[in-house]
Structures are given as structure tokens and as C-alpha cells.
Design a protein around this motif. Structure first.
Motif, PDB file in Angstrom:
ATOM      1  N   ILE A 126       0.675  -1.294   0.264  1.00 62.65           N
ATOM      2  CA  ILE A 126       0.462   0.187  -0.674  1.00 62.65           C
ATOM      3  C   ILE A 126       1.136   0.729   0.081  1.00 62.65           C
ATOM      4  O   ILE A 126       0.197   2.194  -1.095  1.00 62.65           O
ATOM      5  CB  ILE A 126      -0.843  -0.102   1.115  1.00 62.65           C
ATOM      6  N   ILE A 127       1.490   0.921   0.752  1.00 60.97           N
ATOM      7  CA  ILE A 127       2.912   2.399   0.682  1.00 60.97           C
ATOM      8  C   ILE A 127       4.013   2.641  -0.811  1.00 60.97           C
ATOM      9  O   ILE A 127       3.427   3.689  -0.842  1.00 60.97           O
ATOM     10  CB  ILE A 127       3.947   1.803   1.915  1.00 60.97           C
ATOM     11  N   GLY A 128       4.165   1.505  -1.549  1.00 58.94           N
ATOM     12  CA  GLY A 128       5.011   1.761  -2.714  1.00 58.94           C
ATOM     13  C   GLY A 128       4.024   2.537  -3.441  1.00 58.94           C
ATOM     14  O   GLY A 128       3.816   2.790  -4.502  1.00 58.94           O
ATOM     15  N   VAL A 129       2.420   1.960  -3.525  1.00 55.55           N
ATOM     16  CA  VAL A 129       1.341   1.584  -4.462  1.00 55.55           C
ATOM     17  C   VAL A 129       1.415   3.406  -3.961  1.00 55.55           C
ATOM     18  O   VAL A 129       1.466   4.279  -5.028  1.00 55.55           O
ATOM     19  CB  VAL A 129       0.366   1.274  -4.707  1.00 55.55           C
ATOM     20  N   THR A 130       1.058   4.111  -3.006  1.00 53.79           N
ATOM     21  CA  THR A 130       0.753   5.345  -2.273  1.00 53.79           C
ATOM     22  C   THR A 130       2.146   6.286  -2.799  1.00 53.79           C
ATOM     23  O   THR A 130       1.398   7.406  -3.824  1.00 53.79           O
ATOM     24  CB  THR A 130       0.756   5.851  -0.996  1.00 53.79           C
ATOM     25  N   ILE A 131       3.112   5.734  -3.229  1.00 57.26           N
ATOM     26  CA  ILE A 131       4.486   6.433  -3.241  1.00 57.26           C
ATOM     27  C   ILE A 131       3.780   6.849  -4.708  1.00 57.26           C
ATOM     28  O   ILE A 131       4.460   7.829  -5.418  1.00 57.26           O
ATOM     29  CB  ILE A 131       5.538   5.940  -3.150  1.00 57.26           C
ATOM     30  N   ARG A 132       3.698   5.723  -5.658  1.00 59.92           N
ATOM     31  CA  ARG A 132       4.384   6.095  -7.118  1.00 59.92           C
ATOM     32  C   ARG A 132       2.930   6.676  -7.410  1.00 59.92           C
ATOM     33  O   ARG A 132       2.712   6.972  -8.360  1.00 59.92           O
ATOM     34  CB  ARG A 132       3.944   4.337  -7.508  1.00 59.92           C
ATOM     35  N   LEU A 133       1.581   6.510  -6.781  1.00 54.36           N
ATOM     36  CA  LEU A 133       0.589   7.357  -7.563  1.00 54.36           C
ATOM     37  C   LEU A 133       0.567   8.879  -6.581  1.00 54.36           C
ATOM     38  O   LEU A 133       0.080   9.950  -7.665  1.00 54.36           O
ATOM     39  CB  LEU A 133      -1.015   6.912  -6.956  1.00 54.36           C
ATOM     40  N   SER A 193       3.798  10.665  -6.670  1.00 56.59           N
ATOM     41  CA  SER A 193       5.243  11.614  -6.935  1.00 56.59           C
ATOM     42  C   SER A 193       5.634  10.643  -7.799  1.00 56.59           C
ATOM     43  O   SER A 193       5.235   9.185  -8.083  1.00 56.59           O
ATOM     44  CB  SER A 193       5.750  11.516  -5.681  1.00 56.59           C
ATOM     45  N   LYS A 194       6.488  10.955  -8.774  1.00 60.59           N
ATOM     46  CA  LYS A 194       7.664  10.380  -9.721  1.00 60.59           C
ATOM     47  C   LYS A 194       8.393   9.499  -9.340  1.00 60.59           C
ATOM     48  O   LYS A 194       9.529   9.877  -7.909  1.00 60.59           O
ATOM     49  CB  LYS A 194       8.027  11.731 -11.189  1.00 60.59           C
ATOM     50  N   GLY A 195       8.722   8.809 -10.384  1.00 55.15           N
ATOM     51  CA  GLY A 195       9.717   8.299  -9.261  1.00 55.15           C
ATOM     52  C   GLY A 195       9.790   6.388  -8.957  1.00 55.15           C
ATOM     53  O   GLY A 195       8.357   6.027  -8.657  1.00 55.15           O
ATOM     54  N   ALA A 196      10.155   5.535  -8.417  1.00 52.46           N
ATOM     55  CA  ALA A 196      10.859   4.376  -8.202  1.00 52.46           C
ATOM     56  C   ALA A 196       9.989   4.184  -6.273  1.00 52.46           C
ATOM     57  O   ALA A 196      10.425   6.068  -5.901  1.00 52.46           O
ATOM     58  CB  ALA A 196      11.575   4.137  -7.976  1.00 52.46           C
ATOM     59  N   ALA A 197       8.977   3.785  -5.956  1.00 56.01           N
ATOM     60  CA  ALA A 197       8.245   3.585  -4.563  1.00 56.01           C
ATOM     61  C   ALA A 197       9.729   3.862  -3.615  1.00 56.01           C
ATOM     62  O   ALA A 197       9.968   4.345  -2.291  1.00 56.01           O
ATOM     63  CB  ALA A 197       7.814   2.901  -4.173  1.00 56.01           C
ATOM     64  N   LEU A 198      10.769   3.060  -3.602  1.00 57.12           N
ATOM     65  CA  LEU A 198      12.063   2.771  -3.081  1.00 57.12           C
ATOM     66  C   LEU A 198      13.662   3.510  -3.407  1.00 57.12           C
ATOM     67  O   LEU A 198      13.229   3.565  -5.075  1.00 57.12           O
ATOM     68  CB  LEU A 198      12.361   1.379  -3.015  1.00 57.12           C
ATOM     69  N   HIS A 199      14.209   3.774  -2.454  1.00 59.61           N
ATOM     70  CA  HIS A 199      14.788   4.584  -2.609  1.00 59.61           C
ATOM     71  C   HIS A 199      16.006   3.902  -2.567  1.00 59.61           C
ATOM     72  O   HIS A 199      15.797   2.933  -0.852  1.00 59.61           O
ATOM     73  CB  HIS A 199      15.123   5.726  -1.816  1.00 59.61           C
ATOM     74  N   TRP A 200      17.151   3.597  -3.667  1.00 60.00           N
ATOM     75  CA  TRP A 200      18.150   2.655  -3.061  1.00 60.00           C
ATOM     76  C   TRP A 200      19.622   3.080  -2.418  1.00 60.00           C
ATOM     77  O   TRP A 200      20.135   4.333  -2.753  1.00 60.00           O
ATOM     78  CB  TRP A 200      18.659   1.419  -3.647  1.00 60.00           C
ATOM     79  N   SER A 201      19.840   3.676  -1.302  1.00 55.57           N
ATOM     80  CA  SER A 201      20.572   4.278  -0.700  1.00 55.57           C
ATOM     81  C   SER A 201      22.050   4.040  -0.183  1.00 55.57           C
ATOM     82  O   SER A 201      22.269   2.874   0.421  1.00 55.57           O
ATOM     83  CB  SER A 201      20.444   5.069   0.364  1.00 55.57           C
TER      84      SER A 201
END
Length: 176
Positions: A21-28, A30-38
């Protein structure tokens, strides 16, 4: 280590739906992937890639948020909530499962936090596997100046035990 793997597997299963749900919310929102690899500093100062839910806009500077002049302008619409609730940290369970991180230990420094890395190396804190939560996290998080953070990490290094880890995990739940 076995406890970390077991705990991360259970928590990943438990949180799979909220994470989706969080991943889909981020994608909906804002632009870009739901995950940030730091890029983070792990045990023995080895760099590894740590996943977090993306809370910043694409193109935000690759520095610690507290060092930004106006981090608010880079935050996504859901980023504030994710950070305040620490839900952005859930993907790090993958790093625990892989063995790059532990449930408890010093938070992994960003690859470019040279002052923090140098102080931790001087105090042998780099010999610990970094954690999702730690002694410094429950005693101030990012509000703690680096020398104090390193002193808290050193306390953990000198006093680590199963009991202390359980205390940190319990206090983390109440802090979050």
C-alpha cells in the motif's frame, strides 16, 4: 544473526500488505520508484545499498536531510508521514534478511558522512553490523550531534547484550 533473519522474515510477512500500500501510494503521488536505494556504510566500513521508501522528490541532494537548508521543498506529499512514523524504514528488513544489517546496532551512515564514519572508525564502532534501530536512535535520533551520537554508539558497543537489544527494540516501538 539467526534471530535477525527469523525476525526479518516474520516482519516482512507481517508487513507485506502495508508495504504494498505504501509503495503504490508513493507511485501515485510522485514521480519515480517507490524505493530509494541509499549507499550506506556497513560493518568494517563496507558500502552496501540500503532500501527505504522514497520520501524525497527525484533530484534531491544525496546528503543527510538534517544537513539540507530546506529539506521541506524536496519532501514528497507522503514523505512527512512516512518519516514521522518511520514507515520509510520497513524495506530495511530486506537488508537484515541479506545480512547487511541487524535489527539493532548503530544506524548505517550515509556513504558521504565522512565525519561520522571517521569518528566511528576511531572508536571501533565500524566493527558492528549496523541496525534498523539502535541506542542512539532511541536517545535522540538525528537531533543528537555527531560526537554525542558516536558516544551513544560506543556505549552500545561496550554494553551490548541480548537484554540491551530487547530494551532498545521495546523502546523503539514506543518511540515510533
Amino acid at each position: 544473526l539467526i534471530l535477525d533473519i527469523f525476525a526479518s522474515m516474520i516482519l516482512l510477512l507481517l508487513f507485506v500488505l502495508p508495504m504494498l500500500i505504501i509503495g503504490v501510494t508513493i507511485r501515485l503521488t510522485s514521480k519515480g520508484a517507490a524505493l530509494h536505494w541509499s549507499k550506506r556504510v556497513g560493518i568494517k566500513n563496507i558500502i552496501f545499498e540500503m532500501p527505504k521508501f522514497r520520501t524525497m522528490q527525484i533530484g534531491a541532494p544525496d546528503i543527510a536531510t538534517h544537513l539540507m537548508k530546506n529539506s521541506e521543498e524536496y519532501m514528497t506529499s507522503v514523505g512527512h508521514v512516512l518519516r514521522k512514523t518511520s514507515l520509510d524504514e520497513l524495506p530495511q528488513l530486506w537488508s537484515v534478511l541479506k545480512g547487511d544489517m541487524s535489527m539493532v546496532g548503530p544506524r548505517p551512515a550515509l556513504h558521504n558522512q565522512e565525519d561520522l564514519i571517521a569518528l566511528r572508525t576511531k572508536k571501533n564502532i565500524n566493527e558492528l553490523i549496523p541496525g534498523i534501530t539502535g541506542w542512539a536512535q532511541i536517545n535522540g535520533r538525528d537531533e543528537v550531534p555527531i560526537p554525542e551520537k558516536v558516544a551513544l554508539d560506543e556505549y552500545y558497543l561496550c554494553n551490548r547484550s541480548f537484554a540491551l537489544d530487547m530494551k532498545i527494540l521495546c523502546r523503539t516501538i514506543f518511540k515510533v
